[in-house]
Design an enzyme around this catalytic site. Structure first.
Site, PDB file in Angstrom:
ATOM      1  N   LYS A   1      67.124  -4.975  10.534  1.00 27.66           N
ATOM      2  CA  LYS A   1      66.359  -6.214  10.408  1.00 27.66           C
ATOM      3  C   LYS A   1      64.901  -5.840  10.255  1.00 27.66           C
ATOM      4  O   LYS A   1      64.399  -4.980  10.939  1.00 27.66           O
ATOM      5  CB  LYS A   1      66.520  -7.069  11.669  1.00 27.66           C
ATOM      6  CG  LYS A   1      67.936  -7.501  11.902  1.00 27.66           C
ATOM      7  CD  LYS A   1      68.025  -8.381  13.131  1.00 27.66           C
ATOM      8  CE  LYS A   1      69.452  -8.782  13.409  1.00 27.66           C
ATOM      9  NZ  LYS A   1      70.303  -7.630  13.736  1.00 27.66           N
TER      10      LYS A   1
ATOM     11  N   ASP B   1      70.478   0.987  11.916  1.00 26.30           N
ATOM     12  CA  ASP B   1      69.332   0.087  11.992  1.00 26.30           C
ATOM     13  C   ASP B   1      68.102   0.711  11.364  1.00 26.30           C
ATOM     14  O   ASP B   1      68.092   1.859  10.985  1.00 26.30           O
ATOM     15  CB  ASP B   1      69.020  -0.210  13.461  1.00 26.30           C
ATOM     16  CG  ASP B   1      69.895  -1.327  13.985  1.00 26.30           C
ATOM     17  OD1 ASP B   1      70.601  -1.950  13.178  1.00 26.30           O
ATOM     18  OD2 ASP B   1      69.876  -1.562  15.210  1.00 26.30           O
TER      19      ASP B   1
ATOM     20  N   MET C   1      59.137  -5.733  22.442  1.00 20.94           N
ATOM     21  CA  MET C   1      58.876  -6.800  21.462  1.00 20.94           C
ATOM     22  C   MET C   1      57.719  -7.678  21.926  1.00 20.94           C
ATOM     23  O   MET C   1      57.757  -8.903  21.797  1.00 20.94           O
ATOM     24  CB  MET C   1      60.134  -7.654  21.255  1.00 20.94           C
ATOM     25  CG  MET C   1      61.308  -6.841  20.748  1.00 20.94           C
ATOM     26  SD  MET C   1      62.885  -7.708  20.830  1.00 20.94           S
ATOM     27  CE  MET C   1      63.343  -7.467  22.545  1.00 20.94           C
TER      28      MET C   1
HETATM   29  N1  SAH Z   1      67.319  -0.739  21.927  1.00 28.64           N
HETATM   30  C1  SAH Z   1      65.919  -0.376  21.833  1.00 28.64           C
HETATM   31  C2  SAH Z   1      65.008  -1.595  21.859  1.00 28.64           C
HETATM   32  C3  SAH Z   1      65.197  -2.511  20.697  1.00 28.64           C
HETATM   33  S1  SAH Z   1      64.105  -3.893  20.758  1.00 28.64           S
HETATM   34  C4  SAH Z   1      65.580   0.608  22.952  1.00 28.64           C
HETATM   35  O1  SAH Z   1      66.391   0.794  23.847  1.00 28.64           O
HETATM   36  O2  SAH Z   1      64.509   1.198  22.904  1.00 28.64           O
HETATM   37  C5  SAH Z   1      62.784  -3.342  19.749  1.00 28.64           C
HETATM   38  C6  SAH Z   1      61.550  -3.152  20.586  1.00 28.64           C
HETATM   39  O3  SAH Z   1      61.641  -1.935  21.291  1.00 28.64           O
HETATM   40  C7  SAH Z   1      60.279  -3.026  19.784  1.00 28.64           C
HETATM   41  O4  SAH Z   1      59.750  -4.303  19.467  1.00 28.64           O
HETATM   42  C8  SAH Z   1      59.381  -2.293  20.743  1.00 28.64           C
HETATM   43  O5  SAH Z   1      58.863  -3.145  21.726  1.00 28.64           O
HETATM   44  C9  SAH Z   1      60.364  -1.368  21.415  1.00 28.64           C
HETATM   45  N2  SAH Z   1      60.386  -0.053  20.775  1.00 28.64           N
HETATM   46  C10 SAH Z   1      61.397   0.538  20.133  1.00 28.64           C
HETATM   47  N3  SAH Z   1      61.054   1.757  19.707  1.00 28.64           N
HETATM   48  C11 SAH Z   1      59.789   1.943  20.100  1.00 28.64           C
HETATM   49  C12 SAH Z   1      58.864   3.011  19.989  1.00 28.64           C
HETATM   50  N4  SAH Z   1      59.199   4.135  19.360  1.00 28.64           N
HETATM   51  N5  SAH Z   1      57.629   2.877  20.525  1.00 28.64           N
HETATM   52  C13 SAH Z   1      57.285   1.752  21.166  1.00 28.64           C
HETATM   53  N6  SAH Z   1      58.116   0.701  21.314  1.00 28.64           N
HETATM   54  C14 SAH Z   1      59.346   0.801  20.792  1.00 28.64           C
END
Ligand code: SAH
Length: 503
Positions: free
Chosen positions: A60, A38, A175
């Site tokens: 994406k 990803d 998100m």
């Molecule tokens: N599977 C991922 C989440 C995917 S959804 C997990 O477990 O973290 C994507 C969302 O995750 C982003 O829109 C944001 O809200 C959050 N996110 C992912 N990485 C991030 C980061 N480094 N800092 C802040 N928010 C993050």
């Protein structure tokens, strides 16, 4: 255990800091045949992949056409059926808003074996890096992970705002930037206190991490004003106030500064690690690279016949490594050096030899060619066959001195050091640098030649000492800071002083 053929691994890569990748994820990346990854995976996450591994980007990006979810599932199934070991690498945790569940279902339906490797999810990592504990004995006995942006095709919201408003603990929205205004209003309308502390954490655990704090009632405005962008998390809860006490990452002296390091990679890593420890985002622009020459007929012939020499001189750890590789290709091992006097230019070279079962007979006190010449003074070399195995562009003082003393010297180049052309990512990173550090004249020459007119005009230039500064000026650069002590620690001190003054 390494990745097995025909199996798909749904692997979490963590939130961004490479140090938060699990041991299991690294092991699988290192052994997989194919990796489907990803967008939000940590920098360098794929560095450990096998050179033959197939790396497929299926991320994406908002507003850009991407590989549809069903197609990702199909491609995973297809690769597994071809007998490949497949890693599906996702940001954070694969089962937390990662669509890992859907991919697992598609695999099960197709009868493909899979394994799930959890990752550190952003909801606990970005918060921790922002100094916000998601639970706290006094403030929050529960935490909820909530999506702030549902599937746009869904007709009705699955979120029960009243239940969330009543939820007795911390709310962490993933998100959540785009719909923040609507979501905050929905919570307040459903009874949540607008005075409750709230925070937005942008790029949590990445070098540019940024945290904005406000209240539930004001967070949407604050986020708009500060232009917080995805990926970001929104935290609502009393715990957000704890950051005042617990903030740690964003307080580091070099946090938010991008620093370019220009040395050969092996040497740069220690300095780069120190800079990262102080919070800097480091762009490593390796100036030179080692290119092996052991495929040449000359090296091949020689590696199989080391026994004809009375003395073999090695002048670097790389030389030792490559000599042994050449010996292995020639079908011989350390015993080929039995009876040969082995001289090493310094302790690093001697250590590389020792690791391969050979204790150097001669190691000088000064680690340059002249030192080795001195150390060999007690050895009779008149009429002896001597091999000097080294870099192509090395100086000739050692072979000449030995020849003067009557030795019959063969010189062989095991490798060449060539200028490394930085990749596009590295150049782009360097162009946005706040600081460029020069540790020697050659780093100036290499970097200015490699970057050419793409050299960042606004970066401040830090030089290790007057000779390096002179070279930089001659190359048309302005030296902003020169170290008082001409070593790495001195350079670091000068850089930190400059940051303090500009703060
Ligand atoms: N599977 C991922 C989440 C995917 S959804 C997990 O477990 O973290 C994507 C969302 O995750 C982003 O829109 C944001 O809200 C959050 N996110 C992912 N990485 C991030 C980061 N480094 N800092 C802040 N928010 C993050």
């Amino acid at each position: 255990m390494s990745a097995r053929a025909g199996v798909v691994y749904l692997v979490g890569a963590g939130p961004g800091d490479p140090g938060l990748m699990t041991a299991r994820s690294l092991e699988l990346i290192a052994s997989a045949d194919a990796i489907f990854y990803d967008r939000l995976i940590p920098p360098g996450a794929l560095d450990g992949a096998r050179s033959e591994a197939e790396l497929v980007y299926v991320g994406k990006q908002p507003g850009v056409p991407s590989v549809p979810q069903e197609e990702i599932g199909e491609r995973l199934i297809e690769a597994a059926r071809e007998g490949k070991s497949v890693v599906r690498l996702k940001g954070g945790d694969p089962f937390v808003f990662g669509r890992g569940g859907e991919e697992g279902e598609a695999l099960r339906e197709a009868g493909v074996d899979f394994e799930v490797v959890p990752g550190v999810t952003a909801g606990v990592a970005a918060t921790a890096y922002a100094g916000i504990p998601v639970t706290h004995r006094d403030d929050a006995s529960a935490v909820a992970f909530v999506t702030g942006h549902e599937d746009p095709e869904k007709q009705e919201s699955a979120l029960d705002w009243e239940a969330l408003a009543r939820f007795p603990g911390t709310l962490v929205f993933y998100m959540g930037v785009k719909r923040l205004g609507e979501n905050a209003a929905a919570l307040i309308d459903s009874g949540r206190d607008p005075q409750e502390p709230a925070a937005a954490i942008e790029r949590g655990t990445w070098p540019g991490q940024r945290t904005v704090t406000a209240t539930l009632g004001t967070i949407a405005d604050a986020v708009a004003r500060e232009q917080v962008k995805a990926p970001a998390l929104i935290v609502v809860g009393e715990v957000a106030r704890r950051r005042e006490e617990l903030e740690w990452l964003e307080r580091r002296p070099l946090h938010g500064r991008r620093v370019v390091v220009t040395r050969a990679r092996a040497q740069a890593s220690g300095f780069a690690a120190t800079l990262r420890g102080l919070g800097a985002e480091v762009v490593e622009l390796p100036a030179i690279r080692i290119e092996s020459r052991i495929e040449s007929d000359e090296v091949r012939a020689l590696a199989g016949a080391l026994g004809v020499y009375e003395l073999v001189c090695l002048t670097s750890p790389n030389g030792v490594r490559l000599l042994f590789e050449a010996m292995e290709s020639a079908g011989v091992d350390a015993r080929a050096l039995a009876g040969v006097t082995v001289a090493a230019i310094g302790p690093g070279t001697a250590r590389a030899l020792a690791e391969r079962g050979v204790l150097a007979d001669v190691v000088p006190e000064r680690f340059v060619a002249e030192g080795l010449i001195e150390a060999l003074e007690d050895h009779e070399v008149n009429g002896a066959r001597v091999l000097v195995a080294r870099a192509a562009e090395a100086r000739d003082v050692l072979p000449e001195a030995l020849r003067e003393r009557g030795a019959e010297v063969d010189v062989v180049a095991l490798y060449e050091t060539v200028r490394e052309q930085p990749g596009d990512d590295e150049v782009e990173g360097a162009q946005r640098a706040d600081y460029i550090t020069f540790t020697s004249s050659s780093t100036v020459t290499n970097l200015t030649e490699a970057l050419g007119d793409r050299f960042p005009a606004d970066a401040r230039i830090v030089s290790i000492g007057p000779i390096t500064s002179e070279t930089a000026r001659a190359a048309g650069l302005t030296v902003d800071v020169e170290a008082e002590r001409h070593d790495i620690d001195g350079l670091l001190e000068a850089l930190l002083d400059d940051v303090r003054q500009s703060a």
